[in-house]
Motif scaffolding. Structure first.
Motif, short mmCIF file in Angstrom:
data_model
loop_
_atom_site.label_atom_id
_atom_site.label_comp_id
_atom_site.label_asym_id
_atom_site.label_seq_id
_atom_site.Cartn_x
_atom_site.Cartn_y
_atom_site.Cartn_z
N ILE A 15 -4.09 -4.68 -7.08
CA ILE A 15 -4.33 -4.00 -8.35
C ILE A 15 -3.08 -3.22 -8.70
O ILE A 15 -2.62 -2.38 -7.92
N VAL A 16 -2.52 -3.49 -9.86
CA VAL A 16 -1.31 -2.80 -10.30
C VAL A 16 -1.69 -1.81 -11.40
O VAL A 16 -2.04 -2.20 -12.50
N GLY A 17 -1.65 -0.53 -11.06
CA GLY A 17 -2.01 0.52 -12.02
C GLY A 17 -3.24 1.27 -11.56
O GLY A 17 -4.29 0.67 -11.29
N GLN A 35 -9.41 -7.43 1.15
CA GLN A 35 -8.36 -6.45 1.42
C GLN A 35 -7.80 -6.03 0.05
O GLN A 35 -7.40 -6.87 -0.75
N ILE A 36 -7.80 -4.74 -0.21
CA ILE A 36 -7.43 -4.22 -1.53
C ILE A 36 -6.10 -3.48 -1.42
O ILE A 36 -5.94 -2.60 -0.57
N VAL A 37 -5.17 -3.83 -2.28
CA VAL A 37 -3.88 -3.14 -2.34
C VAL A 37 -3.75 -2.54 -3.74
O VAL A 37 -3.75 -3.27 -4.73
N LEU A 38 -3.63 -1.22 -3.81
CA LEU A 38 -3.49 -0.51 -5.08
C LEU A 38 -2.06 0.00 -5.20
O LEU A 38 -1.60 0.78 -4.37
N ILE A 39 -1.37 -0.46 -6.24
CA ILE A 39 0.04 -0.10 -6.45
C ILE A 39 0.17 0.69 -7.75
O ILE A 39 -0.36 0.30 -8.78
N ASP A 40 0.89 1.81 -7.67
CA ASP A 40 1.13 2.60 -8.88
C ASP A 40 2.47 3.32 -8.74
O ASP A 40 2.91 3.62 -7.64
N LYS A 41 3.08 3.61 -9.89
CA LYS A 41 4.37 4.32 -9.88
C LYS A 41 4.19 5.81 -9.61
O LYS A 41 5.18 6.53 -9.41
N ASN A 42 2.94 6.28 -9.62
CA ASN A 42 2.62 7.65 -9.22
C ASN A 42 1.70 7.59 -8.00
O ASN A 42 1.02 6.58 -7.78
N ASN A 43 1.66 8.68 -7.24
CA ASN A 43 0.73 8.70 -6.09
C ASN A 43 -0.57 9.41 -6.44
O ASN A 43 -1.30 9.86 -5.57
N TYR A 44 -0.87 9.46 -7.74
CA TYR A 44 -2.06 10.15 -8.21
C TYR A 44 -2.63 9.46 -9.44
O TYR A 44 -1.94 8.72 -10.15
#
Length: 425
Positions: A15-17, A35-44
């Motif tokens: 998941i991107v965002g 297996q879930i991978v969550l990617i974001d440019k912020n850590n919040y």
């Protein structure tokens, strides 16, 4: 650098965002099945509807931001990475990020929106957007700094410009921000700056169409403008920005406004994703998807939330780019992933419009639900309750409630601080 995601026998969903759509999807997915991978440019995660309250010193940024790792602390098989998406290689089922390359079985894009300046380069350089909590804090700094500078201005014209604020865009963000700024000017700033004459300070709301809140009914638009007028906001409709040099705002009809603080809330766009065929992009760079949010022409890449373009009979121009659409799409996609292994069996998404609301200062709001349309104090109470309940975390809800109560009964705001942020080279 490497993402260092552990190997797993489970199918991997990236998941991107981590906005409304991405966060809700990650929360609803069955982590025993994927297996879930969550990617974001912020850590919040950040609660966008209340950015304007950070910008107007009603709330501290920490009240509306929530660390992702804390949210998912008790959920297994979810991996959070602080990174940015660079491109998608659909033929190889992998993405390239600022931390490296990662394979996926399913990819869900939900990065949200960027500010659209409509090729007005000077506006982009000199105005203040408000699409993140960081930008909201920068705007708060700018407003307070300009009033500080007004104290030492060398001319009346310069002082007036420092005290004037223009908001471009009469949608819900522009209307709510204008109302909050007007109350700040009326109740708060005169106490802090008794040396200034606030008769020289004006709040402008400038809208290019024939009425504000154009997505609402005309009676609600009229009511909202009436509320803004009572607060002293100067509302200009049918007014389009021509240029801005950092001091003077020029409109296409020839009018010029002396204003140092220009806030741009007039449009949004989607930042194109490298590797996604340009043929699937439509107006505003939204990505065309089928009724299961699968990107057209692709097998296992989905788009949900503001970036997705999906039409229904009631929404021939696509769904509105609001939180409710994002949340409902995320819930539907999670339900499909949890229930079906075969994507061809996915249930289509149907949007249930639960209504729209906009608040205009204290005790005033307009509300439109499928069963009723109304405004005033009751609408404001409902808006307050709904937004408070939507906040992630009991602690944050309590903090926001206390701050709102203090502001309501004292007509004061607690966070009029100018933060100096210096980046290390």
């Amino acid at each position: 650098m490497k993402l260092n995601i552990p190997n797993s026998n489970l199918p991997r969903i990236i998941i991107v965002g981590a906005g409304f759509a991405g966060l809700k999807l990650a929360q609803k997915l069955n982590s025993n099945k994927y297996q879930i991978v969550l990617i974001d440019k912020n850590n919040y995660h950040q609660f966008q509807p209340l950015f304007y309250q950070v910008a107007t010193a009603s709330l501290e940024a920490s009240s509306i931001t929530f660390p992702l790792r804390r949210i998912f602390r008790k959920k297994k098989n979810i991996h959070i990475r602080y990174a940015e998406l660079i491109d998608v290689k659909s033929e190889d089922n992998e993405i390239n990020t600022s931390l490296g390359v990662l394979k996926y079985n399913h990819l869900v894009l939900c990065m949200g929106l960027e500010t659209n300046y409509y090729n007005l380069d000077n506006v982009k350089e000199f105005s203040y957007p408000m699409k993140s909590v960081t930008e909201a804090m920068q705007l708060r700094n700018a407003i307070l700094e300009n009033f500080e500078k007004a104290l030492t201005a060398e001319s009346e014209e310069e002082r007036s410009g420092m005290m004037n604020i223009a908001v471009i865009g009469g949608g819900p963000t522009g209307v709510e921000l204008s109302g909050a700024l007007a109350e700040m000017k009326k109740y708060i700033l005169p106490k802090d700056f008794p040396e200034l004459n606030f008769n020289d300070s004006h709040i402008y709301l400038i809208e290019g169409s024939n009425r504000i809140l154009h997505s609402f009914s005309e009676p609600s638009s009229i009511k909202a403008e009436k509320y803004l007028n009572k607060l002293g906001v100067k509302v200009f409709t049918n007014s389009v920005v021509k240029d801005y040099d950092g001091k003077v705002l020029m409109l296409i009809d020839g009018r010029c406004i002396n204003v140092k603080t220009l806030i741009w809330a007039a449009g949004v766009t989607v930042s194109p994703v490298n590797g996604i065929d340009t043929a699937v992009y439509t107006k505003g760079n939204r990505i065309k998807v089928n009724n299961c949010n699968l990107i057209l022409g692709l097998q296992n890449i989905y788009a949900i939330g503001d970036i997705a373009f999906l039409t229904e009979e009631k929404f021939p121009n696509g769904h509105p780019q609001v939180a409710q659409v994002a949340l409902q799409q995320a819930k539907n996609l999670a339900k499909n992933f949890n229930k079906f292994s075969d994507c061809s069996k996915f249930l289509p998404f149907k949007y249930k419009d639960r209504g729209s609301m906009a608040t205009i200062g204290r005790n005033r709001a307009v509300a439109e639900f499928p069963f009723a349309k109304f405004g005033g104090f009751l609408a404001w109470l409902i808006w307050t309750f709904i937004h408070l309940m939507a906040i992630v975390g009991v602690k944050n809800r309590l903090l926001i409630f206390i701050n709102w109560a203090w502001s309501y009964f004292s007509s004061d705001k607690s966070f009029r601080l100018i933060y100096k942020i210096r980046n290390r080279e």
